[in-house]
Design an enzyme around this catalytic site. Structure first.
Site, short mmCIF file in Angstrom:
data_model
loop_
_atom_site.label_atom_id
_atom_site.label_comp_id
_atom_site.label_asym_id
_atom_site.label_seq_id
_atom_site.Cartn_x
_atom_site.Cartn_y
_atom_site.Cartn_z
N THR A 14 0.81 -1.22 0.00
CA THR A 14 0.00 0.00 0.00
C THR A 14 0.85 1.27 0.00
O THR A 14 0.49 2.25 -0.66
CB THR A 14 -0.90 0.01 1.26
OG1 THR A 14 -1.68 -1.18 1.24
CG2 THR A 14 -1.82 1.20 1.29
N ASP A 58 1.76 -6.90 -4.17
CA ASP A 58 1.05 -6.94 -2.89
C ASP A 58 1.77 -8.01 -2.06
O ASP A 58 2.14 -9.06 -2.58
CB ASP A 58 -0.41 -7.37 -3.17
CG ASP A 58 -1.27 -7.30 -1.92
OD1 ASP A 58 -2.19 -6.47 -1.91
OD2 ASP A 58 -1.04 -8.09 -0.98
N SER A 59 1.95 -7.74 -0.79
CA SER A 59 2.78 -8.67 -0.02
C SER A 59 2.13 -10.03 0.17
O SER A 59 2.78 -10.99 0.58
CB SER A 59 3.18 -8.07 1.33
OG SER A 59 2.12 -8.14 2.24
N SER A 60 0.84 -10.15 -0.15
CA SER A 60 0.22 -11.48 -0.11
C SER A 60 0.86 -12.40 -1.14
O SER A 60 0.76 -13.62 -1.05
CB SER A 60 -1.28 -11.38 -0.40
OG SER A 60 -1.87 -10.52 0.53
N ASP A 91 0.82 -6.95 5.13
CA ASP A 91 0.17 -8.25 5.37
C ASP A 91 1.15 -9.37 5.71
O ASP A 91 0.92 -10.15 6.63
CB ASP A 91 -0.66 -8.67 4.14
CG ASP A 91 -1.92 -7.83 4.00
OD1 ASP A 91 -2.27 -7.12 4.96
OD2 ASP A 91 -2.57 -7.90 2.94
N THR A 276 2.32 -21.93 20.04
CA THR A 276 1.01 -21.60 20.63
C THR A 276 0.16 -20.70 19.72
O THR A 276 0.68 -19.87 18.99
CB THR A 276 1.17 -20.91 22.01
OG1 THR A 276 -0.13 -20.52 22.48
CG2 THR A 276 2.05 -19.68 21.97
N GLN A 277 -1.15 -20.89 19.83
CA GLN A 277 -2.09 -20.02 19.09
C GLN A 277 -2.20 -18.65 19.76
O GLN A 277 -2.72 -17.71 19.18
CB GLN A 277 -3.48 -20.66 19.08
CG GLN A 277 -3.57 -21.89 18.22
CD GLN A 277 -4.94 -22.57 18.30
OE1 GLN A 277 -5.92 -21.98 18.75
NE2 GLN A 277 -4.99 -23.79 17.83
N CYS A 278 -1.74 -18.56 21.02
CA CYS A 278 -1.85 -17.28 21.73
C CYS A 278 -0.83 -16.29 21.17
O CYS A 278 0.23 -16.68 20.70
CB CYS A 278 -1.55 -17.48 23.21
SG CYS A 278 -2.71 -18.55 24.03
N1 ASP Z 1 -2.33 -5.93 0.95
C1 ASP Z 1 -1.30 -4.98 1.24
C2 ASP Z 1 0.02 -5.70 1.25
O1 ASP Z 1 0.35 -6.35 2.21
C3 ASP Z 1 -1.57 -4.29 2.52
C4 ASP Z 1 -0.47 -3.33 2.94
O2 ASP Z 1 0.36 -2.92 2.18
O3 ASP Z 1 -0.46 -2.95 4.10
O4 ASP Z 1 0.75 -5.62 0.28
#
Ligand code: ASP
Length: 341
Positions: A14, A58-60, A91, A276-278
């Site tokens: 972003t 996008d970092s995804s 992300d 752990t999930q915590c």
């Molecule tokens: N979806 C975006 C990413 O991780 C969100 C961000 O940049 O904060 O690339």
């Protein structure tokens, strides 16, 4: 005195989007215009160079391939710069920062990840402050030594150890948290560094590890989990490492068939790491009856490691060609400050 030099590595996310004045939609930022977007950068007494991924993402969409790309950029430019700032989507920033921490052994210069929740072209953007302070931190020295000689994340006035961080909020500007390790710095009128929490400057030459093994999986335990889920996962061909995300201090429902499936997989050479999930606290196998069996079958307790760091550490260790026993030993100790010993 020579100005400090910082290399800005733009990978996407972003922060690097600007609003198209005609269409109103967001498009990737042209890095040549960075100084027009953030004119404050010109007033810095720091030399800033920029390098961008050919196609910002996008970092995804980040994967070990992009982690290697980032590590290579740092390796190639290591001797020419005092510090590095990686602009990255929030992300998966905690995963990338964790990965780079393991890949860059003997790091003696700052590698600061930052990004933003709103694009840098937006009036209310958090990106400008994040970027400006991240650059300042990457250039910061005391007695001619970098103050932050490690991989860190700077976000919303706070600096965190990268491999201790977790994105916990998709809405607020304060998106990250490091529940099990103190913040490395806080930025107010001054940047207050937490010197005692910082890694030491390594005297050894930088070693860049680029071999990561993706043959891992994460299994999140939930009430009612059926053994067929576990059976399917341990049967995945070539799977070498499995992270099990358990309840509380490392507990799981007492389902004998589940434990025998896991025990079998371990006997055949799979590494199973209990995390752990915590968000906060540590795995302590054996504290409860519901986790004691993990010790008996050879599941490794991940202590207070984050899932993000566990993913990166497993890929790094499985890619290292070390013997299985050695890998297991390393999972229980801190390599880059990722767990509390
Ligand atoms: N979806 C975006 C990413 O991780 C969100 C961000 O940049 O904060 O690339």
């Amino acid at each position: 005195m020579q100005k400090p030099k910082v290399l800005l590595i733009y990978t996407g996310g972003t922060i690097g989007m600007i609003e198209d004045t005609e269409t109103g939609s967001l498009r990737p930022f042209d890095f040549n215009h960075l100084f027009n977007q953030v004119p404050e950068l010109r007033r810095f007494n720091i030399d800033i160079d920029c390098i961008s991924f050919e196609k910002p993402i996008d970092s995804s969409n980040m994967s070990p391939k992009e982690w290697v790309k980032m590590a290579e950029i740092i390796e190639e430019n290591y001797s020419n710069f005092d510090g590095f700032v990686i602009l990255h989507g929030s992300d998966t920033m905690a995963f990338s920062a964790s990965a780079l921490s393991f890949m860059l052994e003997n790091l003696a210069k700052p590698v600061i990840f930052t990004g933003s929740q709103l694009p840098i072209g937006k009036i209310r953007t958090d990106g400008k402050e994040n970027l400006i302070t991240a650059i300042e931190i990457a250039a910061a020295k005391e007695n001619d030594k970098p103050i932050v000689p490690e991989v860190a994340i700077y976000f919303e006035y706070r600096l965190y150890r990268g491999n201790r961080t977790h994105k916990f909020n998709a809405e607020h500007f304060q998106a990250f948290r490091s529940a099990n390790y103190p913040e490395l710095a806080e930025a107010g009128i001054h940047i207050k560094y937490n010197y005692t929490a910082m890694q030491k400057v390594s005297e050894k030459p930088l070693l860049v590890h680029k071999n990561l093994d993706k043959n891992i999986a994460i299994l999140k335990i939930f009430p009612g989990i059926d053994t067929k889920v576990i059976r399917a996962i341990v049967k995945i061909p070539e799977l070498k490492g499995l992270i099990i995300e358990t309840f509380g201090a490392g507990n799981a429902p007492v389902i004998p068939e589940m434990f025998s499936l896991l025990a079998d997989a371990i006997k055949k050479g799979m590494i199973i790491l209990n995390v752990t999930q915590c968000n906060s606290g540590s795995v302590e196998q054996g504290r409860y009856e519901t986790s004691a069996i993990f010790n008996q079958i050879g599941v490794i307790g991940g202590k207070d490691i984050t899932t993000e760091a566990a993913v990166a550490k497993l890929m790094f260790l499985l890619g290292s060609n070390l013997p299985l026993l050695e890998i297991k030993k390393m999972l229980s100790v801190s390599l880059r400050g990722e767990i509390t010993e």
